[in-house]
Write an enzyme that holds these catalytic residues in place. Structure first.
Site, mmCIF file in Angstrom:
data_model
loop_
_atom_site.group_PDB
_atom_site.id
_atom_site.type_symbol
_atom_site.label_atom_id
_atom_site.label_comp_id
_atom_site.label_asym_id
_atom_site.label_seq_id
_atom_site.Cartn_x
_atom_site.Cartn_y
_atom_site.Cartn_z
ATOM 1 N N LYS A 139 1.033 -0.997 0.100
ATOM 2 C CA LYS A 139 -0.487 -0.378 -0.105
ATOM 3 C C LYS A 139 1.289 1.111 0.076
ATOM 4 C CE LYS A 139 -1.831 2.956 3.068
ATOM 5 N NZ LYS A 139 -1.622 3.642 2.516
ATOM 6 N N GLU B 176 10.366 0.469 10.033
ATOM 7 C CA GLU B 176 11.416 1.125 10.285
ATOM 8 C C GLU B 176 10.485 2.545 10.736
ATOM 9 O OE1 GLU B 176 12.805 3.928 9.600
ATOM 10 O OE2 GLU B 176 12.970 3.841 7.933
ATOM 11 N N CYS C 205 13.318 10.002 8.459
ATOM 12 C CA CYS C 205 13.179 10.082 9.801
ATOM 13 C C CYS C 205 14.099 10.237 10.085
ATOM 14 C CB CYS C 205 12.283 8.233 9.313
ATOM 15 S SG CYS C 205 13.071 7.089 8.148
ATOM 16 N N GLU D 206 9.556 14.142 16.682
ATOM 17 C CA GLU D 206 9.691 14.762 15.624
ATOM 18 C C GLU D 206 9.059 15.289 14.184
ATOM 19 O OE1 GLU D 206 9.055 10.940 12.839
ATOM 20 O OE2 GLU D 206 10.731 11.220 12.099
#
Lengths: 290, 483
Positions: B183, B257, B291, B388
């Site tokens: 996806k 991850e 990331c 983040e």
């Protein structure tokens, strides 16, 4: 006076946390009996507070243990096997009582446990070569990958195999450079306590291994949800509780070891799966040039 | 000093061959899904780029079923050497269509064409090329003789590197004999659907790769599907935890991850001008939608003023604007939602007392843009030091001793990456062993290669992508079920 008249000195079985042997802060204990029902000892029934102390001790010891040279860790772990060998008769007696096995079987289980410890001791300074390496990247960089210990491992030790099973789950944690907080078998904790005494006299730094006797069902949820535990071995958990424990482990992305539904036959040869489970690959890059 | 202006140098958007309408790819063919169609935007203009048919739960069933059939009948029985040739073909087809994919990626994602052209697409091809070679050499992967594939892999990827993340997921899965249902992210589905065409051009057997566009609900259907054997997810730590919870107690394998809050540590002996380039690359590459971005700059106190003033001077020269312009350094923020998140976190930094500096560069009126921003006077307790941001926002802290740098760097639940800048080799090696992060870049930053394993410690996830380690995520070895 004939020797048989002598009154023996019975041992008080306690926890092992941060290199010391405290009783449970809760003051609780529970009777341990042999398979045939004979009273063996009162073991400490560890509490949530004891568990948290154990994790704090394991975290404090992590820097020193993981930072020791692999050669040094290998020698310390080999020393554990040496001291186990010296306590061989005691382990045999305790395993016989705990597991209700014949003397010869108990002997064989103890010998296999000692040999397994030796096998893992020899892995410390080979893991990086077997699992790591240099990476031939497409650019002017030197890149390499080394396996490093993941941190503090929470272990619910096997319920049935009181020594061989325990050694099989504990030794790989130490061989990778991780530290451990573990809950021994509920009903068969005494060989674990003797193993803690071996560790305390084998140059394994205090806090590297922390033993909690008591109930996995009571302590498991606190261990699984503890934010300072990096990995979890649910071998000793009731299979019906494992899903819930694994769910709370997800809240801090713990590495949860894949374990078989039923306790395996611990006498079969181990692979390196348990070592791999507690290692993190670290990749380092540096430019090359003049 | 004379100042030269850059003339506009836009790449031709026709190269992307954008279609008005894209369909899911299931069982080797493009089919309409039963989900609500989505409109994917060009974030540089806010205009609709294309409409994409999305999948429903029964479409996910069909895709998983197609992948299962392909796994059992074709892909896993096929000799590795034959599988390899299909994957090599895919690598070559990506190279052949590289410019088309790069322009399409920049249109759909907002990243500068310089990055999609020079980083995303060539690296995606490299991942296929590298893994193709593994397909017939798995006995040497370190998992014992004849390691076995897991089955059907359900893979969910983010919007920051759409085609590259697809490559990180699909290449190792195919090389190891697994089949895939992937996806793509809701806001960046287009290159994945062109990749599906590439699978057709490569004559890949039907069902080996299936692409199911949709939003988070489709991702959830896929990762919780009972016939999926392996889930691989790249995205936020929040969603990663949710997936780990959902799969707890099942036999489905999982690799994650997740997010990061990397420290980039600059010592007083570092080559400052190189370090400035590394800091800029670390946080402003891909608009900071990375990331492993070096989002926390830790600079030694004695050089903090010099580093900050040089950094601001350098950041001022970064060109913000049209992603298709070959001179653009910073493109568009991927979505209005992400832009709102960045703004909210930046406001929190100001409220909590950090000093904000934002580049005075011109900002386009249309589209989603955010000028590069540097916060100084940041405390470890502030949200901009802990959370983040996933945007072009750098938080700067100082340190005095190497020990303090390590403590500050590791004070985070994340552990994906870190950077170190110093000329002293022994210090680099000492630091790399102390930093609790899966990737450490010393005197460089943001380097990726299929031969180098990538992945996180702690709450940045588990499992690795790339290298020999990455294969373990898709194989059953001789240690499975062992003592």
């Amino acid at each position: 006076m004939a020797r048989s008249d002598r009154v023996g000195v019975a041992k008080t079985y306690k926890l092992y946390i941060g290199g010391k042997f405290p009783r449970s802060e809760s003051g609780r204990s529970y009777p341990v009996t042999s398979e045939s029902g004979a009273f063996l000892a009162n073991a400490s029934q560890a509490s949530r507070k004891d568990l948290r102390d154990a994790v704090v001790a394991a975290r404090s010891a992590f820097g020193g243990w993981s930072g020791a040279t692999a050669y040094n860790r290998g020698q310390v772990l080999y020393r554990v096997a040496e001291v186990m060998e010296g306590r061989r008769d005691q382990f045999i007696a305790e395993v016989r009582d705990a597991e209700d096995v014949r003397p010869r079987t108990a002997e064989s289980l103890v010998d296999t446990a000692i040999d397994r410890w030796v096998w893992y001791a020899g892995w410390t300074d080979k893991l990086a070569a077997v699992l790591g390496g240099t990476n031939p990247v497409a650019g002017p960089y030197f890149s390499f990958t080394v396996p490093e210990p993941t941190g503090v491992v929470g272990v619910l030790a096997p319920q049935r195999s009181s020594l061989l099973g325990l050694v099989s789950v504990l030794a790989p944690v130490l061989a990778t450079g991780c530290t451990a907080a573990f809950v021994s078998s509920d009903a068969r904790p005494l060989p674990a306590i003797t193993l803690a005494e071996v560790l305390a006299t084998s140059d394994v730094p205090g806090g590297v291994v922390n033993l909690l006797t008591g109930q996995a069902a009571e302590l498991g949820p606190w261990l699984a949800s503890h934010a300072d535990v990096n990995a979890l071995d649910l071998t000793g958990a009731d299979p019906e509780h494992r899903t819930e424990l694994a769910r709370s482990a997800a809240d801090t992305v713990k590495r949860v070891l894949r374990v078989p539904e039923q306790e395996p036959d611990w006498t079969s040869s181990p692979g390196i799966g348990r070592l791999r489970a507690y290692l993190e690959d670290k990749t380092v890059w540096h430019p090359m040039g003049v | 000093m004379p100042v030269f202006d850059y003339a506009p140098a836009p790449e031709n958007r026709d190269i992307a061959r954008v279609k008005q309408y894209y369909q899911p790819f299931i069982g080797g063919g493009f089919v309409d899904g039963d989900g609500e169609p989505l409109k994917t935007l060009n974030p540089a203009t806010g205009e609709v780029l294309a409409e994409v048919s999305t999948v429903s739960s029964s479409d996910v069933d069909s895709a998983v079923h197609a992948a299962r059939r392909a796994f059992e009948r074709v892909w896993s029985p096929m000799p590795g050497a034959e599988r390899a040739k299909y994957i090599f073909r895919i690598a070559r087809l990506i190279q052949e269509r590289a410019r088309e994919l790069a322009v399409l990626e920049s249109l759909d994602n907002g990243k500068p064409i310089r990055e999609s052209r020079d980083a995303d697409i060539p690296t995606a091809a490299a991942y296929f090329f590298y893994h193709a070679g593994w397909a017939d050499k798995l006995d040497y992967a370190g998992l014992g003789p004849s390691p076995q594939p897991l089955g059907v892999a359900g893979q969910v990827i983010p919007w920051n590197f759409p085609l590259l993340m697809l490559a990180w997921k699909i290449a190792p899965a195919l090389a190891t004999g697994n089949t895939v249902v992937l996806k793509p992210a809701e806001t960046t589905p287009l290159t994945a659907l062109v990749f599906a065409e590439i699978c057709q051009q490569a004559d890949l057997p039907p069902g080996v790769v299936n692409i199911v566009p949709g939003a988070g609900d489709v991702g959830e259907m896929l990762v919780t599907h009972p016939d999926v054997d392996k889930v691989a997810f790249t995205g936020s730590t929040e969603v990663g935890k949710l997936i780990q919870r959902q799969l707890a107690g099942t036999r489905t394998r999982l690799t994650l991850e997740l997010g990061g809050k990397a420290a980039n540590i600059v010592f007083d002996d570092a080559p400052i001008d190189q370090a400035i380039e590394g800091i800029v690359n670390g946080i402003f590459f891909n608009q900071g939608h990375v990331c492993c971005a070096g989002s926390r700059l830790l600079v030694q106190e004695s050089v903090a003023d010099e580093v900050l003033s040089k950094l601001r001077a350098r950041v001022e020269t970064l060109r913000l604007g049209d992603p298709l312009d070959k001179n653009t350094d910073i493109g568009a923020i991927n979505s209005a939602e992400q832009l709102a998140k960045i703004r909210e976190l930046v406001a929190s930094g100001e409220d909590e007392g950090a000093q904000r500096w934002t580049s005075p560069c011109p900002v386009p009126e249309k589209g989603f843009f955010f000028a590069p921003t540097v916060f100084s006077g940041v405390e470890s307790s502030m949200r901009i030091a802990r959370e983040e941001i996933f945007g072009p926002v750098l938080s700067v802290q100082t340190f005095r001793t190497p020990d303090e740098a390590v403590t500050k760097a590791n004070t985070t639940p994340y552990g994906l990456s870190a950077g170190v800048w110093t000329e002293k080799g022994s210090r680099i090696l000492w630091l790399t062993s102390k930093l609790r992060a899966g990737v450490v870049w010393a005197n460089t930053f943001n380097r990726f290669d299929p031969a180098a394993p990538f992945g996180g410690y702690k709450e940045s996830g588990f499992g690795r992508e790339g290298g020999r380690s990455g294969l373990a995520a898709y194989l059953k070895g001789d240690d499975d079920g062992a003592v």
